[in-house]
Design a protein around this motif. Structure first.
Motif, short mmCIF file in Angstrom:
data_model
loop_
_atom_site.label_atom_id
_atom_site.label_comp_id
_atom_site.label_asym_id
_atom_site.label_seq_id
_atom_site.Cartn_x
_atom_site.Cartn_y
_atom_site.Cartn_z
N ILE A 75 -29.31 49.34 37.91
CA ILE A 75 -30.27 48.25 37.73
C ILE A 75 -29.56 47.09 37.04
O ILE A 75 -28.99 47.23 35.96
CB ILE A 75 -31.48 48.70 36.91
N SER A 76 -29.58 45.93 37.68
CA SER A 76 -28.90 44.78 37.13
C SER A 76 -29.65 44.24 35.92
O SER A 76 -30.87 44.35 35.84
CB SER A 76 -28.76 43.70 38.21
N ILE A 77 -28.95 43.66 34.99
CA ILE A 77 -29.55 43.09 33.78
C ILE A 77 -30.50 41.96 34.13
O ILE A 77 -31.43 41.66 33.40
CB ILE A 77 -28.44 42.61 32.81
N TRP A 78 -30.31 41.38 35.33
CA TRP A 78 -31.13 40.24 35.70
C TRP A 78 -32.60 40.61 35.94
O TRP A 78 -33.47 39.78 35.73
CB TRP A 78 -30.57 39.56 36.96
N ILE A 79 -32.83 41.82 36.37
CA ILE A 79 -34.23 42.21 36.65
C ILE A 79 -35.09 42.12 35.39
O ILE A 79 -36.10 41.42 35.37
CB ILE A 79 -34.28 43.61 37.30
N PRO A 80 -34.69 42.80 34.28
CA PRO A 80 -35.51 42.64 33.07
C PRO A 80 -35.53 41.21 32.55
O PRO A 80 -36.55 40.77 31.99
CB PRO A 80 -34.85 43.58 32.06
N ILE A 81 -34.45 40.46 32.73
CA ILE A 81 -34.44 39.08 32.23
C ILE A 81 -35.47 38.23 32.98
O ILE A 81 -36.26 37.51 32.37
CB ILE A 81 -33.02 38.47 32.34
N ILE A 82 -35.48 38.39 34.30
CA ILE A 82 -36.48 37.65 35.09
C ILE A 82 -37.88 38.07 34.67
O ILE A 82 -38.77 37.25 34.47
CB ILE A 82 -36.25 37.89 36.60
N LEU A 83 -38.04 39.39 34.50
CA LEU A 83 -39.36 39.90 34.10
C LEU A 83 -39.80 39.30 32.77
O LEU A 83 -40.95 38.93 32.60
CB LEU A 83 -39.33 41.42 34.00
N ILE A 84 -38.86 39.17 31.85
CA ILE A 84 -39.26 38.67 30.53
C ILE A 84 -39.65 37.20 30.62
O ILE A 84 -40.60 36.75 29.96
CB ILE A 84 -38.18 38.93 29.45
N ILE A 85 -38.95 36.45 31.47
CA ILE A 85 -39.33 35.05 31.65
C ILE A 85 -40.74 34.95 32.22
O ILE A 85 -41.59 34.20 31.71
CB ILE A 85 -38.30 34.34 32.56
N VAL A 86 -40.97 35.76 33.27
CA VAL A 86 -42.31 35.75 33.89
C VAL A 86 -43.36 36.12 32.86
O VAL A 86 -44.42 35.49 32.76
CB VAL A 86 -42.35 36.72 35.09
N THR A 87 -43.06 37.13 32.05
CA THR A 87 -44.02 37.58 31.04
C THR A 87 -44.32 36.48 30.03
O THR A 87 -45.47 36.27 29.65
CB THR A 87 -43.48 38.83 30.32
N ILE A 88 -43.26 35.78 29.61
CA ILE A 88 -43.48 34.71 28.62
C ILE A 88 -44.39 33.63 29.21
O ILE A 88 -45.35 33.18 28.57
CB ILE A 88 -42.13 34.11 28.17
N ILE A 89 -44.11 33.26 30.45
CA ILE A 89 -44.98 32.27 31.11
C ILE A 89 -46.41 32.78 31.15
O ILE A 89 -47.36 32.07 30.85
CB ILE A 89 -44.46 31.95 32.53
N ASP A 90 -46.54 34.07 31.51
CA ASP A 90 -47.85 34.69 31.61
C ASP A 90 -48.56 34.64 30.26
O ASP A 90 -49.75 34.33 30.19
CB ASP A 90 -47.65 36.14 32.08
N VAL A 91 -47.82 34.94 29.19
CA VAL A 91 -48.42 34.95 27.85
C VAL A 91 -48.95 33.57 27.50
O VAL A 91 -49.99 33.43 26.84
CB VAL A 91 -47.38 35.43 26.81
N ILE A 92 -48.25 32.54 27.95
CA ILE A 92 -48.73 31.19 27.63
C ILE A 92 -49.90 30.80 28.54
O ILE A 92 -50.92 30.31 28.07
CB ILE A 92 -47.58 30.16 27.79
N VAL A 93 -49.73 31.05 29.82
CA VAL A 93 -50.68 30.50 30.78
C VAL A 93 -52.02 31.24 30.79
O VAL A 93 -53.07 30.63 30.62
CB VAL A 93 -50.07 30.48 32.21
N THR A 94 -52.00 32.57 30.97
CA THR A 94 -53.28 33.24 31.20
C THR A 94 -54.24 33.16 30.02
O THR A 94 -55.42 32.90 30.23
CB THR A 94 -53.12 34.71 31.67
N PRO A 95 -53.81 33.33 28.75
CA PRO A 95 -54.83 33.21 27.71
C PRO A 95 -55.10 31.78 27.25
O PRO A 95 -56.21 31.48 26.81
CB PRO A 95 -54.27 34.04 26.55
#
Lengths: 477, 160
Positions: free
Chosen positions: B45-65
């Motif tokens: 598993i490339s390190i990029w997968i969790p990195i992309i996921l964390i970026i998406v999650t951060i955006i999600d944390v800001i946007v959805t609530p």
């Protein structure tokens, strides 16, 4: 006057069939696996046991099933372990239809479907095999005076009720343009892909080598032959399904009989009709042909999964007005005056029809054969044409009592909806739409399953307002 | 241009939706953490997968609530007229629905744990073919509207 009666013993066979049919999908993978693993003996033994169980089940359920008809209601008693009693009041019955499959016919039997309003299958009842006279008797008793004439009788004259019969020529046209060839072709392909596993390898290889060693002409000829025979098969299918099609208009209901091998009867009470639609499929439109269907509320889920019911296999578009005048004058006001969608919505229509083909073209040229995109451009071109047609055909018209909307996915459909049958209307727009003064219009009507929702995409906002005002004005009167 | 409906839903709706969004954030956060753990133990598993996921999650944390509930609330409007119910909702795609009173089959109010925490309730309007919801009304208002609609809908209905 009546006491509980049993069905004709033939119904045991139907129950048996049904049990097999229900078990089939569950069993098939097990059987295939078992045979593959060499448990053939066990499989046969298992099937034998199952068959005996089914036969016993069918026998008992026949014994336990009884029905009783009197002037007020139908009473059905059934159930092997749990006894079920069902009373259906005469006043709740929407229609009683008799149909005969090829198994019924030599014995002079018929199946009786009793339908109530609502789409819950459990509320309806059916008697899988009774004698023809008994079936007619049930129909007479439960329908009362209402519909004496609508019994299944070929010899009876239809002189005084408006009716329409299908001619062989019309059936031929319907079959030839049915477009079912595509469906059959698909099934054929699916079957073939499965057969590949079953046919011995040697034979398969021999056949393919032979095929590829032939000249191009032979292959083309073979393909044409297959296509032609499938087409003929499609025609045959239509003949079997719609042979001896007959529609009769009674005071408060439409009555349809059809079927060459299997006689089917259908009663459509007028008050259950929600809308009338005219369908011009891609194969029929060039010849000026169309079919007319009705959208019906509730009932009949077990029989046909279609959301609509054909009123006639195929008609010349110019004759539809005449047909409706005679059969369904309530809806006869077919208008050709459709207000189109504005020109500025063309891009949206093109975009929608281009997305999928573009993906296919890009995908296939990236991953498979790079040069194929040149041929694939035809696909794009077709998509553009379809998008333009979709745009050209979309529109609406308002009438005193009816909303007519027209749209095309592949098939061009014109749907005539009485205002009192509209369940809800809705508009959708996003900010680009907002800037261009466009809104997508949606109207919901009731159909068999739940609702049927019809869209006219990217309609002028003012048109939306017009429909809204019309609807509002109508609701208030 | 047709005017949008007049009434807004309760302003507490924003809080209730925000709370719901926070609760649902559990899923992407759990997936991201899971991805990091997997990355640590599994080689391919490339390190990029969790990195992309964390970026998406951060955006999600800001946007959805923080962004979406407010926008959603601002768009949500309804109006109960004598003959019809008029509803507008949708952030990017704005939907306006008109339901004639005579077509209404039944109205319900319902309330989950989160809504009841803020004394809110959702009103559901069902016709034979469609279902519509007005979310997050104040409890007593939802009850009043429910009674009003069922009163208004109690006209002679066409048999379908």
């Amino acid at each position: 006057m009546s006491n509980p009666k049993h069905l004709h013993p033939l119904s045991i066979i139907f129950t048996l069939f049904k049990a097999y049919k229900n078990a089939f999908y569950g069993l098939l993978p097990i059987i295939v696996l078992a045979i593959g693993d060499g448990f053939l003996g066990w499989t046969i033994l298992g099937l034998g046991v199952l068959t005996i169980a089914f036969i016993i089940y069918a026998l008992i359920s026949w014994r336990r099933f009884s029905y009783e008809v009197d002037s007020e209601q139908l009473h059905i008693q059934k159930g092997i372990l749990i006894k079920k009693n069902r009373y259906i009041s005469k006043h709740r019955i929407q229609s009683i239809d008799l149909s005969q499959s090829i198994i019924h016919r030599p014995f002079g039997l018929t199946k009786v479907d009793i339908e109530t309003a609502g789409s819950d299958k459990d509320v309806d009842a059916n008697l899988s095999a009774v004698t023809m006279t008994e079936g007619r008797h049930i129909q007479d008793v439960l329908k009362g005076m209402k519909q004496q004439t609508a019994v299944f009788d070929e010899s009876k004259e239809l002189s005084n009720e408006p009716h329409r019969l299908v001619s062989n020529r019309e059936l031929l046209i319907a079959g030839a343009t049915s477009g079912s060839i595509g469906v059959i072709l698909g099934l054929f392909g699916l079957l073939f892909s499965q057969l590949e596993n079953l046919i011995p390898n040697q034979l398969f290889n021999a056949t393919t080598t032979w095929l590829f060693s032939q000249a191009l002409e032979t292959i083309v000829f073979l393909v044409l032959l297959i296509v032609l025979s499938l087409w003929l098969l499609g025609i045959l299918g239509v003949f079997i399904k719609y042979g001896q099609f007959k529609i009769i208009r009674y005071d408060k209901e439409l009555f349809i009989t059809r079927g060459l091998l299997e006689k089917k009867q259908m009663t459509i009470p007028l008050k259950r009709i929600q809308a009338v639609g005219i369908e011009e499929s891609l194969t029929r439109q060039p010849f000026g042909l169309a079919t007319v269907y009705v959208v019906i509320a509730g009932g009949e889920i077990g029989q046909t999964a279609d959301t609509h019911t054909l009123l006639f296999p195929v008609l010349k578009k110019s004759k539809i007005q005449l047909f409706l005048n005679r059969i369904l004058p309530e809806y006869a006001d077919v208008t050709n005056d459709i207000h189109p969608v504005p020109k500025r919505s063309i891009p949206y229509y093109l975009l929608r029809s281009l997305i999928l083909p573009t993906l296919i073209v890009v995908g296939s040229s990236l991953f498979f054969i790079p040069s194929v995109w040149i041929y694939m451009m035809t696909l794009i071109l077709l998509a553009i044409i379809l998008g333009l047609l979709n745009h050209r055909d979309a529109g609406y018209n308002l009438d005193q009592k009816f909303l007519t909307i027209r749209f095309r996915r592949f098939t061009k459909e014109t749907v005539i909806i009485p205002s009192k049958r509209i369940q809800a209307i809705e508009t959708k727009h996003h900010f680009l739409h907002h800037k261009q003064n466009l809104k997508t219009f949606k109207v919901s009507i009731l159909s068999k399953m739940s609702g049927r929702h019809l869209w006219v995409k990217e309609l002028d906002s003012d048109s939306n307002d017009e429909i809204y005002d019309w609807f509002q004005g109508d609701a208030q009167t | 241009m047709r005017q949008p409906p007049k009434h807004r839903i309760a302003e507490e709706a924003i809080k209730a939706w925000r709370l719901t969004a926070f609760l649902f954030l559990f899923i992407p956060i759990a997936i991201t953490i899971g991805a990091f753990i997997l990355e640590h133990f599994v080689d391919f598993i490339s390190i990029w997968i969790p990195i992309i996921l964390i970026i998406v999650t951060i955006i999600d944390v800001i946007v959805t609530p923080f962004v979406i509930p407010k926008l959603r609330w601002r768009r949500w409007k309804y109006e109960i007229l004598d003959q019809e119910i008029y509803i507008q909702h949708g952030i990017l795609i704005v939907t306006q629905s008109v339901i004639p009173m005579a077509r209404v089959q039944h109205v319900d109010t319902k309330q989950g744990l989160i809504l009841s925490n803020y004394q809110l309730a959702t009103l559901t309007i069902t016709t034979a073919a469609t279902t519509h919801e007005i979310p997050a009304l104040r409890e007593e208002e939802a009850a009043n509207l429910r009674d009003l609609i069922s009163e208004l809908a109690r006209v002679e209905q066409d048999d379908v």
